[in-house]
Write a protein that holds these residues in place. Sequence first.
Motif, PDB file in Angstrom:
ATOM      1  N   GLU A  54     -28.927  -2.114  -1.769  1.00 60.27           N
ATOM      2  CA  GLU A  54     -27.559  -2.557  -2.047  1.00 60.27           C
ATOM      3  C   GLU A  54     -27.654  -4.095  -2.866  1.00 60.27           C
ATOM      4  O   GLU A  54     -26.863  -3.996  -3.466  1.00 60.27           O
ATOM      5  N   LEU A  55     -28.741  -4.655  -2.573  1.00 59.50           N
ATOM      6  CA  LEU A  55     -28.730  -6.091  -3.071  1.00 59.50           C
ATOM      7  C   LEU A  55     -29.061  -5.934  -4.614  1.00 59.50           C
ATOM      8  O   LEU A  55     -28.388  -6.473  -5.476  1.00 59.50           O
ATOM      9  N   GLY A  56     -29.981  -4.851  -4.745  1.00 67.27           N
ATOM     10  CA  GLY A  56     -30.279  -4.408  -6.068  1.00 67.27           C
ATOM     11  C   GLY A  56     -29.243  -4.082  -6.975  1.00 67.27           C
ATOM     12  O   GLY A  56     -28.844  -4.455  -8.148  1.00 67.27           O
ATOM     13  N   LEU A  57     -28.183  -3.322  -6.326  1.00 63.05           N
ATOM     14  CA  LEU A  57     -27.089  -2.790  -7.138  1.00 63.05           C
ATOM     15  C   LEU A  57     -25.925  -3.845  -7.322  1.00 63.05           C
ATOM     16  O   LEU A  57     -25.485  -4.242  -8.234  1.00 63.05           O
ATOM     17  N   ILE A  58     -25.922  -4.863  -6.303  1.00 66.03           N
ATOM     18  CA  ILE A  58     -25.004  -5.824  -6.437  1.00 66.03           C
ATOM     19  C   ILE A  58     -25.574  -6.796  -7.595  1.00 66.03           C
ATOM     20  O   ILE A  58     -24.567  -7.265  -8.362  1.00 66.03           O
ATOM     21  N   VAL A  59     -26.702  -7.177  -7.368  1.00 68.63           N
ATOM     22  CA  VAL A  59     -27.197  -8.045  -8.801  1.00 68.63           C
ATOM     23  C   VAL A  59     -27.102  -7.624 -10.243  1.00 68.63           C
ATOM     24  O   VAL A  59     -26.542  -8.396 -10.886  1.00 68.63           O
TER      25      VAL A  59
END
Lengths: 189, 67
Positions: A54-59
Motif C-alpha cells: 500500500e505504501l509503495g502504491l501511495i508514494v
Amino acid sequence: MTTPEAALTTYKQKLANNRLGLWLFILSDSFVFAALLVTRFYLLGDKRPHLEQELGLIVTSVLLISSFFANRAEVQISKGNRKGFLTSILITMLLGIGFLVGVVGFEWRLAPFGPADGPEGAVFFMMTGMHAFHVLTGVIFLFIVFRNGLKGHYSPEKHWAVEAAANYWHFVDVVWIFFYPALYLIGSL
Amino acid sequence: MQSTKMDELRRGALVFLGLAVLTVVEYYLGTHEAPAIFLWVVALLKAGLVLIYFMHIGRVFRSEGEH
C-alpha cells in the motif's frame, strides 16, 4: 533588428543547445539507474523484497501527481500566468517532500531488513537511496526556480530554468516508473 | 492563446489520467501474480507518455529553440 529582438534570437539559439545538454545529462544519468535495475534482477532474480504494498502504491501516486503539477507549472509560465506557475511549483515541491517522507521516513523503517542484511537489503536501499537523492536534488532545483519566480525572473518567452527543472523532475518520475514494479510487484516473496 | 493554454492543461490532465489508470492496472497485475512481461509493458507505456507529453522529447530535435 532592435536589441530586444536580437537578444531573443540569441536566447533561442542557446535554448536549443541547453536542451541538448540536459538530455545528454539525462541519458548519462539513466545508465546509473539502468545498472541498478540490472543489479536487482541479477542478485534477487525472481524474488522480490518483502515491502509494504500500500505504501509503495501511495508514494508512486504522489510522484505521478507531482509530475502533473510540474507540467502544469511549465504550461502556466509559458502562458504568462505567474501565480498559477508559482502555485504549481510549490505543490510539486511539497509532493516531492511527501515522497521522500514516504520512502525514507516510512518504508526504510518498516522494511524487515537493513542495508547490510544480504543482497535484498543492499539492492533495496541502494535503489531507493539513489532515487531519493535525485528527488532531493530535484526539490532543491524546484526551490531555486520558485525563489527566482517570486523575483519575476521568468517570462513566457524566457523560462529555460523552469523547463529544465520540470524535465529533471519528470526524469526522476520515469526512473520510479521502472523501479516501482521491479521492487514491489515483479517476482514472488 | 487562451484556448491553446486550455488545450495544454487538458492534455496534461488526460496524460495524468492515463498514468493513473495504468498504475492501477499495474498494481492489480502485480498483486495477482501476472507474468512480469505485462508489468514491463505497462511501465514502458507509462514512461512513453511522460517522455512524449511531459518531457516533450521532440523539442530536442528542433534546430532553433522555442518554449
